[in-house]
Design an enzyme around this catalytic site. Structure first.
Site, PDB file in Angstrom:
ATOM      1  N   LEU A 129       1.052  -1.178  -0.104  1.00 46.99           N
ATOM      2  CA  LEU A 129      -0.024   0.064   0.069  1.00 46.99           C
ATOM      3  C   LEU A 129       0.797   1.415  -0.035  1.00 46.99           C
ATOM      4  O   LEU A 129       0.258   2.327   0.294  1.00 46.99           O
ATOM      5  CB  LEU A 129      -0.925   0.250   1.093  1.00 46.99           C
ATOM      6  N   ASP A 176       3.173   5.141  -7.340  1.00 45.08           N
ATOM      7  CA  ASP A 176       3.185   5.436  -5.978  1.00 45.08           C
ATOM      8  C   ASP A 176       3.393   6.810  -5.643  1.00 45.08           C
ATOM      9  O   ASP A 176       2.575   7.204  -4.589  1.00 45.08           O
ATOM     10  CB  ASP A 176       3.864   4.485  -5.185  1.00 45.08           C
TER      11      ASP A 176
END
Length: 389
Positions: A129, A176
C-alpha cells in the site's frame, strides 16, 4: 485517529525528541491501485486512489547540514546523518527513504540543508500500500514548503521516485509517489506515466451503494524485490525486441501480431508483454465504464486483471488467489491482487450491503486454509499530501 489528533501527537513527540516544537506538520497517504499493474515503468496507464491511512511528519529546518530522523513506528533512536554527505545505497534501513529525498532534492540543485524530522504512520507496512512512497512524499512536501522551493506535487513525486530508485535502490515506477502527492478526495487518479498528465476521475462508491475492500493478507513472500527487477528487465527486453520505446507503444489491437514477432524471445518475455499491453487496455476499459457511470461493470475487469497477474506476470501467491476466489464465491462484483504481489493486498468490489458477509467469507477461507487472519478495511478515496499545521 483524526488528522488533528495525529498532528498534535507528532508535534508533541517532536518537542520531546528535539527540545522545541516543529515548524509544521504534514501528511501523505498510502495508496491502493484500482487497475494498471506493472504498467508504470512501461510508460503506461495506472489508476490509483489515495487511502485515509497516512504518514505524518513534524519537521523543522536547521541552520547546518545535520539531518536528524526519528520514527515512532521503529524501535530505534534518532538517526543522525549529514545532508551534505549522503550517498546512494549507503543505508538499507527505513531512514534511507527520507534521507534519499534530501539527497534527490540537493542533487537537483535545490538549496536544502539540514532538518529535524519525526514521523508516525498508519499505512500498513509490507501490505503493498506504498508506505515507502508516503514516507518519501511527506518528507518532500515538508522540505518543499520550509525551504520555499515552489515545486508542484508532480515534481515532488518524480524526486521522491528518484530517491527510491537511485538512493534506496528499488526500481519502482512513479505511480506510488504520484498517487501520494496528487490524489484528491472522492476520486481515482487516471495517470499517464509517460508525460505525467493526469485526470481526477469521480469514484464515489458510497453514492452507488458500493464498497471497495482492501484485504491485507499480512504475508510477504521472499521473491519480492528480485522478481520485480526481473520482470522490469523482461518488459524492457520485449520493448527492444519490438522496436518500441516502451510497451505502452504496442496497441492492444496489435498484441497478437506483436507476440508473434517475439517468437525468438523467452516465454517469460512474451508473457510479460501480454500482461502489460492488456493491463493498459484494462485501464482504458475502466475509465470508459466510470465515465459512463457503470461502476459495477468494473468488477469483471478486475478479475481479468488478476488472472493476468497470476498467469502471465506470475506475481500472485496462494493467499492472494484465495482472497479472489473466496470473495467471488461470496458474491463480490470483482476482485484482484493489487501492488507488486508475492503477498501484500487484494481489492474486492462489493455491494455495500454484502461487504460484511464477503469479509467474513474471506476470513473464514483463510482460517480453513491455515493462513494468518487477514486485515480487511474499506478503501475510501482520500486526498493526497497536505499540510496539517
Amino acid at each position: 485517529m483524526s488528522e488533528s489528533v495525529a498532528a498534535d501527537r507528532v508535534a508533541r513527540e517532536f518537542r520531546q525528541l528535539y527540545g522545541a516544537g516543529p515548524e509544521g506538520v504534514w501528511a501523505a497517504p498510502g495508496r491502493v491501485n484500482l487497475i494498471g499493474e506493472y504498467t508504470d515503468f512501461n510508460d503506461g496507464f495506472v489508476m490509483p486512489l489515495a487511502l485515509p491511512h497516512t504518514t505524518v511528519a513534524a519537521v523543522s529546518r536547521r541552520s547546518d547540514t545535520v539531518l536528524r530522523l526519528h520514527s515512532a513506528d521503529v524501535p530505534q533512536g534518532v538517526v543522525q546523518l549529514d545532508a551534505a554527505g549522503l550517498a546512494p545505497r549507503s543505508d538499507s534501513g527505513w531512514a534511507a527513504y527520507p534521507a534519499g529525498v534530501v539527497w534527490a532534492l540537493r542533487e537537483a540543485g535545490h538549496p536544502v540543508g539540514g532538518a529535524d524530522i519525526h514521523l508516525a504512520s498508519t499505512v500498513p507496512t509490507g501490505a503493498g500500500l506504498s508506505s515507502s512512497a508516503a514516507l518519501e512524499v511527506v518528507t518532500a512536501l515538508a522540505l518543499n514548503e520550509l525551504y520555499g522551493l515552489g515545486l508542484s506535487g508532480a515534481e515532488l513525486a518524480v524526486l521522491a521516485q528518484r530517491a527510491e530508485n537511485d538512493f534506496v535502490g528499488v526500481p519502482c515506477g512513479v505511480m506510488d509517489q504520484m498517487a501520494s502527492a496528487c490524489c484528491t478526495d472522492g476520486h481515482a487518479l487516471y495517470l499517464d506515466t509517460r508525460d505525467l498528465s493526469q485526470r481526477q476521475v469521480p469514484f464515489d462508491l458510497a453514492a452507488q451503494g458500493l464498497q471497495l475492500l482492501v484485504v491485507d493478507t499480512r504475508v510477504k513472500h521472499a521473491l519480492g524485490d528480485g522478481a520485480y527487477a526481473e520482470r522490469r528487465a523482461g518488459c524492457e527486453a520485449g520493448a527492444r525486441a519490438l522496436g518500441v520505446g516502451a510497451l505502452r507503444d504496442v496497441p492492444y489491437e496489435e498484441l497478437g501480431a506483436a507476440l508473434g514477432r517475439l517468437a525468438g524471445e523467452s516465454e517469460n518475455v512474451r508473457r510479460y508483454v501480454r500482461h502489460v499491453v492488456s493491463d493498459d487496455h484494462r485501464v482504458e476499459q475502466v475509465i470508459a465504464l466510470l465515465d459512463a457511470g457503470d461502476v459495477r461493470a468494473v468488477g469483471p475487469v478486475l478479475v481479468e486483471g488478476h488472472v493476468s497477474l497470476r498467469d502471465d506476470l506470475r506475481v500472485s501467491c496462494p493467499e492472494l488467489d484465495l482472497v479472489v476466489s473466496a470473495a467471488m464465491a461470496a458474491g463480490a462484483l470483482g476482485a484482484r491482487m493489487t501492488g507488486g504481489g508475492f503477498g501484500g493486498s487484494a481489492i474486492v468490489l462489493v455491494e455495500e450491503s454484502d461487504a460484511d458477509a464477503t469479509a467474513k467469507a474471506v476470513t473464514e477461507a483463510f482460517a480453513t486454509a491455515g493462513h494468518m487472519s487477514p486485515r480487511i478495511f474499506p478503501a475510501i478515496p482520500s486526498r493526497g499530501a497536505h499540510r496539517l499545521s
